[in-house]
Design a protein around this motif. Structure first.
Motif, PDB file in Angstrom:
ATOM      1  N   THR A 107     -10.956  -2.980   3.241  1.00  0.00           N
ATOM      2  CA  THR A 107     -12.114  -2.484   3.983  1.00  0.00           C
ATOM      3  C   THR A 107     -12.321  -1.015   3.652  1.00  0.00           C
ATOM      4  O   THR A 107     -11.394  -0.210   3.755  1.00  0.00           O
ATOM      5  CB  THR A 107     -11.912  -2.626   5.503  1.00  0.00           C
ATOM      6  N   PRO A 145     -15.347 -12.626   8.021  1.00  0.00           N
ATOM      7  CA  PRO A 145     -16.351 -11.671   8.516  1.00  0.00           C
ATOM      8  C   PRO A 145     -17.659 -12.397   8.822  1.00  0.00           C
ATOM      9  O   PRO A 145     -17.980 -13.415   8.199  1.00  0.00           O
ATOM     10  CB  PRO A 145     -16.514 -10.699   7.339  1.00  0.00           C
ATOM     11  N   ASP A 185     -27.051 -11.151  -1.865  1.00  0.00           N
ATOM     12  CA  ASP A 185     -25.691 -10.913  -2.346  1.00  0.00           C
ATOM     13  C   ASP A 185     -24.757 -12.082  -2.026  1.00  0.00           C
ATOM     14  O   ASP A 185     -23.547 -11.896  -1.844  1.00  0.00           O
ATOM     15  CB  ASP A 185     -25.131  -9.620  -1.762  1.00  0.00           C
ATOM     16  N   GLU A 202     -21.241 -12.510  -3.608  1.00  0.00           N
ATOM     17  CA  GLU A 202     -20.114 -11.739  -3.075  1.00  0.00           C
ATOM     18  C   GLU A 202     -19.422 -12.514  -1.962  1.00  0.00           C
ATOM     19  O   GLU A 202     -18.196 -12.458  -1.822  1.00  0.00           O
ATOM     20  CB  GLU A 202     -20.586 -10.385  -2.560  1.00  0.00           C
ATOM     21  N   LYS A 203     -20.184 -13.226  -1.171  1.00  0.00           N
ATOM     22  CA  LYS A 203     -19.610 -14.015  -0.087  1.00  0.00           C
ATOM     23  C   LYS A 203     -18.828 -15.206  -0.644  1.00  0.00           C
ATOM     24  O   LYS A 203     -17.761 -15.559  -0.131  1.00  0.00           O
ATOM     25  CB  LYS A 203     -20.717 -14.512   0.863  1.00  0.00           C
ATOM     26  N   GLN A 259     -17.785  -0.895   5.732  1.00  0.00           N
ATOM     27  CA  GLN A 259     -18.218  -0.694   7.121  1.00  0.00           C
ATOM     28  C   GLN A 259     -18.759   0.725   7.235  1.00  0.00           C
ATOM     29  O   GLN A 259     -18.045   1.685   6.953  1.00  0.00           O
ATOM     30  CB  GLN A 259     -17.053  -0.886   8.097  1.00  0.00           C
ATOM     31  N   GLY A 290     -12.824 -11.468  10.271  1.00  0.00           N
ATOM     32  CA  GLY A 290     -12.543 -10.557   9.174  1.00  0.00           C
ATOM     33  C   GLY A 290     -11.587  -9.432   9.485  1.00  0.00           C
ATOM     34  O   GLY A 290     -11.276  -8.615   8.619  1.00  0.00           O
ATOM     35  N   LYS A 314     -17.852  -5.199  -5.095  1.00  0.00           N
ATOM     36  CA  LYS A 314     -16.695  -5.265  -5.974  1.00  0.00           C
ATOM     37  C   LYS A 314     -16.867  -4.301  -7.146  1.00  0.00           C
ATOM     38  O   LYS A 314     -17.985  -3.888  -7.474  1.00  0.00           O
ATOM     39  CB  LYS A 314     -16.490  -6.680  -6.493  1.00  0.00           C
ATOM     40  N   PHE A 372     -15.586 -13.869  -1.828  1.00  0.00           N
ATOM     41  CA  PHE A 372     -14.683 -13.592  -0.708  1.00  0.00           C
ATOM     42  C   PHE A 372     -13.924 -14.858  -0.328  1.00  0.00           C
ATOM     43  O   PHE A 372     -12.701 -14.841  -0.161  1.00  0.00           O
ATOM     44  CB  PHE A 372     -15.472 -13.078   0.492  1.00  0.00           C
ATOM     45  N   HIS A 379     -14.964  -4.934   1.368  1.00  0.00           N
ATOM     46  CA  HIS A 379     -16.068  -4.925   2.323  1.00  0.00           C
ATOM     47  C   HIS A 379     -16.273  -3.507   2.847  1.00  0.00           C
ATOM     48  O   HIS A 379     -15.311  -2.748   2.984  1.00  0.00           O
ATOM     49  CB  HIS A 379     -15.813  -5.896   3.475  1.00  0.00           C
ATOM     50  N   GLU A 396     -20.688 -11.829   8.092  1.00  0.00           N
ATOM     51  CA  GLU A 396     -21.632 -11.998   6.992  1.00  0.00           C
ATOM     52  C   GLU A 396     -21.225 -13.154   6.083  1.00  0.00           C
ATOM     53  O   GLU A 396     -22.083 -13.779   5.450  1.00  0.00           O
ATOM     54  CB  GLU A 396     -21.776 -10.703   6.182  1.00  0.00           C
ATOM     55  N   VAL A 397     -19.935 -13.465   6.011  1.00  0.00           N
ATOM     56  CA  VAL A 397     -19.472 -14.610   5.227  1.00  0.00           C
ATOM     57  C   VAL A 397     -19.808 -15.901   5.970  1.00  0.00           C
ATOM     58  O   VAL A 397     -20.220 -16.897   5.367  1.00  0.00           O
ATOM     59  CB  VAL A 397     -17.959 -14.502   4.952  1.00  0.00           C
TER      60      VAL A 397
END
Length: 217
Positions: free
Chosen positions: A33, A166, A200, A203-204, A15, A85, A2, A207, A13, A168-169
């Motif tokens: 993204t 996503p 991190d 951050e999740k 990629q 995601g 962010k 989200f 996010h 990772e979340v």
């Protein structure tokens, strides 16, 4: 990731891939993204997002206004829904031929339930091995208030709507609940353990706070 832009926070996010330049995509639900070449530095990515900050905020405002005016989701072939995601047309997720709206909604929910069960079933073993814990049972449920839970008798539950997030979340929620098998409350020891697995994690959390309302049927 962010950045701060004026009085706003732009969460996005990243990629990485085999590409030559950075591109920014905002889908119809407001997910941002950033696609970047492999090995691109965070500083370069943040700078690119900041450079397009005004455009991003204007587009997010338009999306928010459109969502307020359109109301209910469209259960038809080209209706847009989230999965891991990314945004997909309804017909890309389930069979839609000759089904009415009620049937489509029911089948889509079944898709998310089965997908979430499969994904959670694949991710749990990875992290339970690292944490040296083992839940008694794992269940996929429907909840309007929680993404996951851990009971005192080591039973874990996960919200089927996580299949929309996503990976990772999803991993964050998995790690969060597995860490409760070690620390039942949210004390400093708990968050240190979560942070040791996912530095991190905030951050999740952000989200889910920011986009959780869009992850729904």
């Amino acid at each position: 990731m962010k950045i701060g832009f004026g009085n706003h926070v732009i969460a996005f996010h990243v990629q990485y891939g085999n590409r030559k330049k950075i591109s920014i995509r905002i889908d119809s639900l407001g997910f941002i993204t950033v696609k970047a070449p492999n090995e691109t530095s965070e500083e370069t990515i943040r700078s690119a997002v900041e450079h397009h900050g005004k455009w991003i905020l204007e587009k997010l405002d338009r999306i928010a206004m459109a969502r307020e005016t359109t109301g209910a989701r469209e259960y038809q072939d080209e209706g847009k829904f989230l999965y891991l995601g990314k945004e997909y047309s309804l017909h890309e997720l389930i069979e839609t031929n000759e089904l009415n709206e009620e049937e489509l909604k029911g089948n889509l929910k079944k898709f998310y339930f089965s997908s979430c069960k499969k994904i959670i079933g694949e991710r749990i073993p990875i992290y339970q091995t690292q944490l040296k814990v083992k839940p008694k049972t794992i269940e996929i449920v429907e909840s309007h208030t929680k993404w996951g839970s851990c009971s005192s008798d080591k039973k874990l539950t996960f919200n089927y709507r996580l299949a929309m997030a996503p990976i990772e979340v999803i991993d964050y929620v998995v790690i969060h609940e597995l860490c409760h098998l070690i620390h039942m409350n949210h004390d400093r020891s708990f968050w240190r353990r979560v942070g040791s697995m996912m530095p991190d994690y905030k951050e999740k959390q952000e989200f889910l706070t920011r986009y959780g309302s869009a992850m729904t049927l």
